[in-house]
Design an enzyme around this catalytic site. Structure first.
Site, PDB file in Angstrom:
ATOM      1  N   GLY A  71       0.810  -1.212   0.000  1.00 10.91           N
ATOM      2  CA  GLY A  71       0.000   0.000   0.000  1.00 10.91           C
ATOM      3  C   GLY A  71       0.843   1.262   0.000  1.00 10.91           C
ATOM      4  O   GLY A  71       0.577   2.204  -0.742  1.00 10.91           O
ATOM      5  N   ASN A 154      -8.368   4.264   7.787  1.00 11.85           N
ATOM      6  CA  ASN A 154      -7.840   3.228   8.674  1.00 11.85           C
ATOM      7  C   ASN A 154      -7.961   3.580  10.148  1.00 11.85           C
ATOM      8  O   ASN A 154      -8.051   2.700  10.990  1.00 11.85           O
ATOM      9  CB  ASN A 154      -6.380   2.925   8.318  1.00 11.85           C
ATOM     10  CG  ASN A 154      -5.523   4.166   8.244  1.00 11.85           C
ATOM     11  OD1 ASN A 154      -5.824   5.100   7.513  1.00 11.85           O
ATOM     12  ND2 ASN A 154      -4.463   4.197   9.021  1.00 11.85           N
ATOM     13  N   GLN A 182      -7.970  -0.031   2.839  1.00 13.11           N
ATOM     14  CA  GLN A 182      -8.990  -0.563   3.758  1.00 13.11           C
ATOM     15  C   GLN A 182     -10.284  -0.891   3.002  1.00 13.11           C
ATOM     16  O   GLN A 182     -10.919  -1.915   3.256  1.00 13.11           O
ATOM     17  CB  GLN A 182      -9.291   0.443   4.886  1.00 13.11           C
ATOM     18  CG  GLN A 182      -8.118   0.700   5.828  1.00 13.11           C
ATOM     19  CD  GLN A 182      -7.802  -0.475   6.748  1.00 13.11           C
ATOM     20  OE1 GLN A 182      -8.639  -1.333   7.026  1.00 13.11           O
ATOM     21  NE2 GLN A 182      -6.575  -0.520   7.227  1.00 13.11           N
ATOM     22  N   HIS A 204      -1.981  -7.310   2.606  1.00 15.10           N
ATOM     23  CA  HIS A 204      -1.983  -7.867   3.967  1.00 15.10           C
ATOM     24  C   HIS A 204      -3.157  -7.378   4.814  1.00 15.10           C
ATOM     25  O   HIS A 204      -3.322  -7.805   5.953  1.00 15.10           O
ATOM     26  CB  HIS A 204      -0.634  -7.652   4.666  1.00 15.10           C
ATOM     27  CG  HIS A 204      -0.360  -6.268   5.156  1.00 15.10           C
ATOM     28  ND1 HIS A 204      -0.590  -5.876   6.447  1.00 15.10           N
ATOM     29  CD2 HIS A 204       0.144  -5.184   4.523  1.00 15.10           C
ATOM     30  CE1 HIS A 204      -0.222  -4.619   6.597  1.00 15.10           C
ATOM     31  NE2 HIS A 204       0.217  -4.160   5.440  1.00 15.10           N
ATOM     32  N   THR A 240      12.173  -7.173 -10.819  1.00 11.15           N
ATOM     33  CA  THR A 240      11.550  -8.465 -11.075  1.00 11.15           C
ATOM     34  C   THR A 240      10.310  -8.613 -10.199  1.00 11.15           C
ATOM     35  O   THR A 240      10.382  -8.408  -8.987  1.00 11.15           O
ATOM     36  CB  THR A 240      12.553  -9.596 -10.784  1.00 11.15           C
ATOM     37  OG1 THR A 240      13.713  -9.356 -11.587  1.00 11.15           O
ATOM     38  CG2 THR A 240      11.968 -10.958 -11.089  1.00 11.15           C
ATOM     39  N   CYS A 328       1.286   2.622  13.039  1.00  6.93           N
ATOM     40  CA  CYS A 328       2.552   3.283  12.713  1.00  6.93           C
ATOM     41  C   CYS A 328       2.966   4.266  13.798  1.00  6.93           C
ATOM     42  O   CYS A 328       4.040   4.851  13.725  1.00  6.93           O
ATOM     43  CB  CYS A 328       2.424   4.039  11.400  1.00  6.93           C
ATOM     44  SG  CYS A 328       1.592   3.094  10.136  1.00  6.93           S
TER      45      CYS A 328
HETATM   46  C1  LIG Z   1      -2.074  -0.378   5.808  1.00  7.26           C
HETATM   47  C2  LIG Z   1      -2.403   0.829   5.029  1.00  7.26           C
HETATM   48  C3  LIG Z   1      -1.467   1.410   4.146  1.00  7.26           C
HETATM   49  C4  LIG Z   1      -0.057   0.892   4.015  1.00  7.26           C
HETATM   50  O1  LIG Z   1      -0.010  -0.343   3.368  1.00  7.26           O
HETATM   51  P1  LIG Z   1       1.319  -1.255   3.505  1.00  7.26           P
HETATM   52  O2  LIG Z   1       1.031  -2.395   2.575  1.00  7.26           O
HETATM   53  O3  LIG Z   1       1.388  -1.665   4.932  1.00  7.26           O
HETATM   54  O4  LIG Z   1       2.462  -0.428   3.060  1.00  7.26           O
HETATM   55  C5  LIG Z   1      -1.849   2.505   3.421  1.00  7.26           C
HETATM   56  N1  LIG Z   1      -3.079   3.028   3.539  1.00  7.26           N
HETATM   57  C6  LIG Z   1      -4.007   2.513   4.363  1.00  7.26           C
HETATM   58  C7  LIG Z   1      -5.362   3.123   4.420  1.00  7.26           C
HETATM   59  C8  LIG Z   1      -3.701   1.394   5.138  1.00  7.26           C
HETATM   60  O5  LIG Z   1      -4.624   0.894   5.968  1.00  7.26           O
END
Ligand SMILES: *Cc1c(COP(=O)(O)O)cnc(C)c1O
Length: 386
Positions: A71, A154, A182, A204, A240, A328
């Site tokens: 993300g 989030n 999300q 994830h 890659t 975070c």
């Molecule tokens: C978790 C999240 C991200 C970051 O994604 P990663 O794959 O952990 O880098 C960005 N934006 C939102 C809204 C998220 O919930």
């Protein structure tokens, strides 16, 4: 001790079927998709297949998929890549982002201002976290390079009306990116309907592996690549491709979609019981974000007179994994910018609690949390737990 995981907005466990789908690409089909021989062709075939399935999942005809490391990278590529391309093309140098973005967007636009000569402007939100649409419309001049607005938040769960936001941006010819990390974990978003230009996904958050994501982009939109090198991902992202993780991400989305409505109903019921339980049993607790227009698995609060990090630690010791604001921000005593943007008092914003539900969550888990929380909060307030 029985442990109860209630932090699905931070991350989710990888589904067994996803692991199964990934395994052949570590071993038997390990080729580099850029190699022209048999092994490479096998990997290229898997990649091609994953791309098409991904587009189908979001009804993305007219769009292309750029696979990324997650993300954060997709957000960076969209905001940074579009900012540079639009400035080159038409001299536009303003970046408009909502004041409730994930750090992957807000810090990127901050850096573009501080080090690269762009002007980063924040779009106001109301007390629920909805972007102010009149303010957006007034802010769209031809100097705006791009708009980036989070789909579902989030930290506070609220989701924006992306279809209307896209219409407003397109009337002025300004490209729109949305962080849908999300949102994509809970809804079968239809790109033909919402019409955003760039759309960020991260695996994830929906039972896929960490370290893989996608940026889905309207074909005619040009971005400056942020990782330069080979011609992978249609020249948008060198390196890659991570074939096993990409295959896993697509499988995770397909599994998610199989049971989406029933699972969302189940989560929404538990979420609402949790919200009612906390607000009516915990003194000084109130909901953050909108009561209904929010993620089905997401409950977030502020509680007067306590520090959210201390509450999170106390709950952890009692066996509950939750979060205070955003994952975070651990160890950071500053109140969340997202909560401040809602107009909350900074002291109150420090008392934030986020509980996010998922596949393994049961009503019994929620009942246990509601049972333990009032006394724990009182003890924290009186200083009897540190
Ligand atoms: C978790 C999240 C991200 C970051 O994604 P990663 O794959 O952990 O880098 C960005 N934006 C939102 C809204 C998220 O919930």
């Amino acid at each position: 001790m029985d442990r109860i995981y209630l932090d699905y907005a931070a991350t989710t466990p990888v589904a067994p079927k996803v692991i199964e789908a990934m395994l052949p690409y570590f071993t038997d089909h390990f080729g580099n998709p850029s190699s022209a021989h048999f092994y490479g062709q096998q990997a290229e075939e898997a990649l091609h297949n994953a791309r098409n399935r991904m587009l189908k999942l979001f009804n993305g005809s007219g769009y292309e998929v750029i696979f990324t490391s997650g993300g954060s990278e997709s957000d960076n590529l969209a905001v940074r890549g579009l900012a540079f391309a639009e400035r080159d093309k038409r001299g536009a140098s303003q970046i408009l982002v909502s004041s409730v973005e994930h750090h992957a967007v807000s810090e990127t636009s901050r850096q573009l201002q501080q080090q690269f000569g762009f002007e980063s402007r924040k779009l106001r939100v109301d007390k629920y976290g909805f972007v102010d649409l009149d303010f957006l419309e007034e802010s769209l001049s031809k100097d705006v390079a791009l708009v980036s607005i989070i789909f579902a938040n989030n930290e506070i769960g609220t989701f924006n009306d992306m279809k209307t936001i896209a219409m407003i941006c397109h009337q002025k010819g300004i490209p729109l990116h949305t962080d849908a990390v999300q949102a994509a974990a809970h809804w079968g978003v239809d790109l033909q309907e919402i019409q955003v230009d760039l759309f960020t996904v991260g695996a994830h958050k929906f039972y896929g592996p960490k370290g893989v994501g996608a940026l889905i982009k309207r074909k005619e939109i040009n971005m400056a690549p942020q990782i330069t090198g080979g011609a992978q991902e249609n020249h948008s992202r060198a390196g890659t491709e991570n074939v096993p993780y990409i295959s896993g991400m697509v499988k995770a989305l397909e599994c998610l979609r199989e049971n989406l409505d029933a699972e969302n109903d189940r989560l929404t019921k538990m979420r609402d019981l949790l919200i009612n339980g906390v607000v009516s049993n915990v003194r000084g607790a109130s909901l953050t974000g909108h009561p209904q227009m929010r993620l089905p698995n997401h409950a977030s609060f502020v509680i007067e007179g306590i520090n959210g990090n201390n509450l999170m630690i106390a709950l952890d010791m009692a066996g509950f994994a939750v979060s205070s604001g955003s994952a975070c921000k651990v160890g950071n005593p500053k109140p969340s910018e997202v909560l401040l943007a809602l107009g909350l008092d900074p002291d109150l914003a420090l008392g934030s609690l986020r509980v996010s539900l998922g596949k393994t969550t049961t009503q019994a888990d929620i009942d246990k949390l509601i049972a333990i929380l009032p006394a724990l909060v009182d003890r924290l307030r009186n200083g009897t737990v540190k």
